[in-house]
Write an enzyme that holds these catalytic residues in place. Structure first.
Site, PDB file in Angstrom:
ATOM      1  N   ASP A  52     -40.345  17.822  53.602  1.00 49.77           N
ATOM      2  CA  ASP A  52     -38.866  17.643  53.603  1.00 49.77           C
ATOM      3  C   ASP A  52     -38.671  17.581  51.893  1.00 49.77           C
ATOM      4  O   ASP A  52     -37.644  18.180  51.425  1.00 49.77           O
ATOM      5  CB  ASP A  52     -38.519  16.382  54.197  1.00 49.77           C
ATOM      6  CG  ASP A  52     -37.166  15.906  53.868  1.00 49.77           C
ATOM      7  OD1 ASP A  52     -35.916  16.757  53.842  1.00 49.77           O
ATOM      8  OD2 ASP A  52     -36.680  15.072  53.006  1.00 49.77           O
TER       9      ASP A  52
ATOM     10  N   SER B  66     -33.671  16.517  57.765  1.00 44.95           N
ATOM     11  CA  SER B  66     -34.342  15.926  56.522  1.00 44.95           C
ATOM     12  C   SER B  66     -34.121  14.318  56.852  1.00 44.95           C
ATOM     13  O   SER B  66     -35.162  13.596  56.563  1.00 44.95           O
ATOM     14  CB  SER B  66     -33.333  16.460  55.367  1.00 44.95           C
ATOM     15  OG  SER B  66     -33.672  15.781  54.262  1.00 44.95           O
TER      16      SER B  66
ATOM     17  N   HIS C 271     -29.493   3.692  58.077  1.00 46.46           N
ATOM     18  CA  HIS C 271     -29.619   4.759  57.086  1.00 46.46           C
ATOM     19  C   HIS C 271     -28.040   4.934  56.670  1.00 46.46           C
ATOM     20  O   HIS C 271     -27.297   5.321  57.508  1.00 46.46           O
ATOM     21  CB  HIS C 271     -30.117   5.940  57.472  1.00 46.46           C
ATOM     22  CG  HIS C 271     -30.076   7.043  56.200  1.00 46.46           C
ATOM     23  ND1 HIS C 271     -30.998   7.085  55.267  1.00 46.46           N
ATOM     24  CD2 HIS C 271     -29.422   8.087  55.903  1.00 46.46           C
ATOM     25  CE1 HIS C 271     -30.701   8.188  54.462  1.00 46.46           C
ATOM     26  NE2 HIS C 271     -29.709   8.910  55.111  1.00 46.46           N
TER      27      HIS C 271
ATOM     28  N   LYS D  29     -37.155  11.256  57.807  1.00 42.54           N
ATOM     29  CA  LYS D  29     -37.609  10.100  56.875  1.00 42.54           C
ATOM     30  C   LYS D  29     -37.470   8.870  57.822  1.00 42.54           C
ATOM     31  O   LYS D  29     -38.315   8.079  57.617  1.00 42.54           O
ATOM     32  CB  LYS D  29     -36.823  10.078  55.711  1.00 42.54           C
ATOM     33  CG  LYS D  29     -37.078  11.034  54.706  1.00 42.54           C
ATOM     34  CD  LYS D  29     -35.983  11.036  53.397  1.00 42.54           C
ATOM     35  CE  LYS D  29     -35.058  11.853  53.600  1.00 42.54           C
ATOM     36  NZ  LYS D  29     -34.837  13.072  52.798  1.00 42.54           N
TER      37      LYS D  29
ATOM     38  N   ARG E 268     -33.872  23.932  48.828  1.00 41.52           N
ATOM     39  CA  ARG E 268     -32.472  24.110  49.318  1.00 41.52           C
ATOM     40  C   ARG E 268     -31.623  23.667  48.187  1.00 41.52           C
ATOM     41  O   ARG E 268     -30.500  24.418  47.995  1.00 41.52           O
ATOM     42  CB  ARG E 268     -32.222  23.084  50.399  1.00 41.52           C
ATOM     43  CG  ARG E 268     -32.825  23.663  51.602  1.00 41.52           C
ATOM     44  CD  ARG E 268     -32.959  22.423  52.836  1.00 41.52           C
ATOM     45  NE  ARG E 268     -31.456  21.657  53.092  1.00 41.52           N
ATOM     46  CZ  ARG E 268     -31.341  20.511  53.083  1.00 41.52           C
ATOM     47  NH1 ARG E 268     -32.371  19.685  53.573  1.00 41.52           N
ATOM     48  NH2 ARG E 268     -30.316  20.080  53.505  1.00 41.52           N
TER      49      ARG E 268
HETATM   50  N1  URA Z   1     -30.101  13.493  52.356  1.00 43.57           N
HETATM   51  C1  URA Z   1     -31.338  13.835  52.675  1.00 43.57           C
HETATM   52  O1  URA Z   1     -32.034  13.052  52.659  1.00 43.57           O
HETATM   53  N2  URA Z   1     -31.533  15.122  52.974  1.00 43.57           N
HETATM   54  C2  URA Z   1     -30.343  15.978  52.930  1.00 43.57           C
HETATM   55  O2  URA Z   1     -30.972  17.105  53.267  1.00 43.57           O
HETATM   56  C3  URA Z   1     -29.242  15.723  52.402  1.00 43.57           C
HETATM   57  C4  URA Z   1     -28.993  14.372  52.233  1.00 43.57           C
END
Ligand code: URA
Length: 436
Positions: A161, A183, A82, A187, A168
């Site tokens: 999320d 977050s 990632h 994923k 947010r």
């Molecule tokens: N990327 C994400 O997937 N989540 C965040 O909170 C910030 C960047």
């Protein structure tokens, strides 16, 4: 249990239990906890932080809020990668085939671009016919057959999320390290990774602008991985200028193919080799990074990594002739050179500004629903440390007639993104740290 008590507890700097975090996340997912209470809690977290244990619990509750992908029918250890996002970051398109060629299966779920950052899925769609939507069976079978598949994220992954991230975004609570870390990791866990290699970008084009913040974010994510039993390593890499030279979907496919042929930019090749080496070690295909690097270099020079990209394109319905002849990829009608207004050495390139310029030319999305132009983008001719003469080309804009209106602003942004010094400039390191 009442949400107001949990908000007060966090506001006062106390630790929430796993059950309490679960109550908030499940309640928020189904609408029992309203936006205003979740926003107040997120602000409390912003100021008070979370312990490593709380952050891991939050991650698992968010991962479990939607579909969890079960990759057990795929043979081998699943190592995911990632990147925390950047400009010109086409590493997945290079290292997916590279790692798969070395025997580590890659079952990748990727995202689309938004704002100044691009997305792997959009880039692959620059290849005519390339489908990023595969059925579950087809996805698993393809990984078992050719070792590699890349698809868009399923609609119902980590809905908690998605909802919290949206909240947010409008309550000034995005830049909280435990919230970003949970977050991202939720994923990856929902996507079924056994092990995770994180590419945490640092610099002007990155989420985290300073090295200290980037290291703190990396540590928070590695801690989550450790707590939830997924081996995780993080590489802190430079995003103080775009990676490689090309920014824009088809332009980045061309650069990724060149890299797989061993003819790509040195910075892109090096970041891919470093990340891919960690993937090979975590995937059990090499004992050390040095051994992994040797294997990967061999896969590049033998052409096996490029062949793997071709197999991916063919399997997902893409037009393979566009990989054999890159001129067949979408091409822009108009080319505009951006010239330097002074002599000297390139000292800085504001990566975010270059990303915004590419977006103005149609390469990126201003909003989630914008339609992108696959041919558009920016190709840099100069990078940090390069000498430049007055009137020399700094970068070239690629655009189609429909985006001519954005061309002047894009050109100005690109020119102003370049800082030119009269004295020779030291190049920044490509990789700053490894967090394990
Ligand atoms: N990327 C994400 O997937 N989540 C965040 O909170 C910030 C960047």
């Amino acid at each position: 249990m009442r949400a107001v008590d949990l908000i007060r507890k966090k506001r006062d700097g106390l630790e929430l239990s796993n059950e309490e975090i679960g109550f908030l996340i499940q309640g928020y997912s189904v609408g029992d906890v309203p936006d205003y209470q979740m926003a107040a809690w997120a602000m409390a977290v912003y100021y008070q932080g979370m312990s490593a244990r709380e952050t891991a619990d939050l991650t698992l509750h968010m991962a479990a809020s939607g579909d969890m992908v079960d990759l057990s029918s795929i043979h081998g250890l699943m190592v995911d990668k990632h990147s925390t996002g950047g400009v010109g970051d086409k590493t997945t398109i290079v290292l997916g085939p590279l790692v798969a060629a070395a025997g580590v299966p890659v079952a990748k779920m990727s995202g689309r671009g938004l704002g100044h950052t691009g997305g792997t899925i959009d880039k692959l769609e620059a290849i005519s016919g390339f489908s990023v939507e595969l059925g579950k069976e087809q996805f698993f079978n393809q990984v078992n057959e050719i070792g590699l598949a890349v698809v868009g994220q399923s609609g119902n992954m980590t809905p908690a999320d998605k909802k919290l991230y949206g909240l947010r975004d409008v309550t000034a609570t995005v830049d909280s390290i435990p919230l970003i870390a949970s977050s991202v990791m939720s994923k990856k866990i929902a996507a079924g990774a056994d092990a995770i290699v994180l590419d945490v970008k640092t610099g002007s084009g990155a989420f985290m602008k300073t090295l200290d913040d980037s290291i703190r974010l990396a540590k928070a994510m590695v801690d989550i991985g450790t707590q939830v039993g997924r081996s995780t390593v993080a590489v802190i890499s430079d995003m103080d200028q775009p990676l490689g030279y090309a920014i824009g979907n088809a332009l980045e496919i061309k650069e990724a193919v060149a890299t797989l042929k061993g003819e790509g930019p040195a910075d892109l090749e090096e970041v891919c080799l470093i990340l891919a080496s960690h993937m090979l070690v975590l995937g059990g295909k090499a004992e050390s990074e040095a051994e992994a690097r040797k294997i990967l270099q061999e896969k590049l020079s033998s052409g096996e990594a490029l062949d793997k990209l071709k197999a991916l394109v063919q399997a997902q319905g893409g037009d393979i002739t566009q990989i054999h002849d890159l001129q067949l990829l979408p091409q822009a009608e108009i080319i505009v050179e951006v010239k330097s207004s002074s002599d000297g050495f390139v000292e800085s390139i504001q990566a975010e500004e270059i990303g915004i310029a590419a977006m103005l030319l149609g390469a990126g999305r201003e909003t989630k629903d914008s339609i992108i132009d696959l041919a558009a983008g920016v190709v840099l001719h100069k990078k940090i440390g390069d000498p430049v003469a007055l009137g020399e080309t700094l970068a070239v804009l690629h655009l189609n007639e429909v985006h001519r209106a954005g061309c002047v602003e894009a050109g100005n942004r690109v020119r102003e993104a370049y800082g030119i010094s009269t004295v020779k400039v030291q190049r920044r390191p490509l990789v700053f740290a490894l967090v394990t």
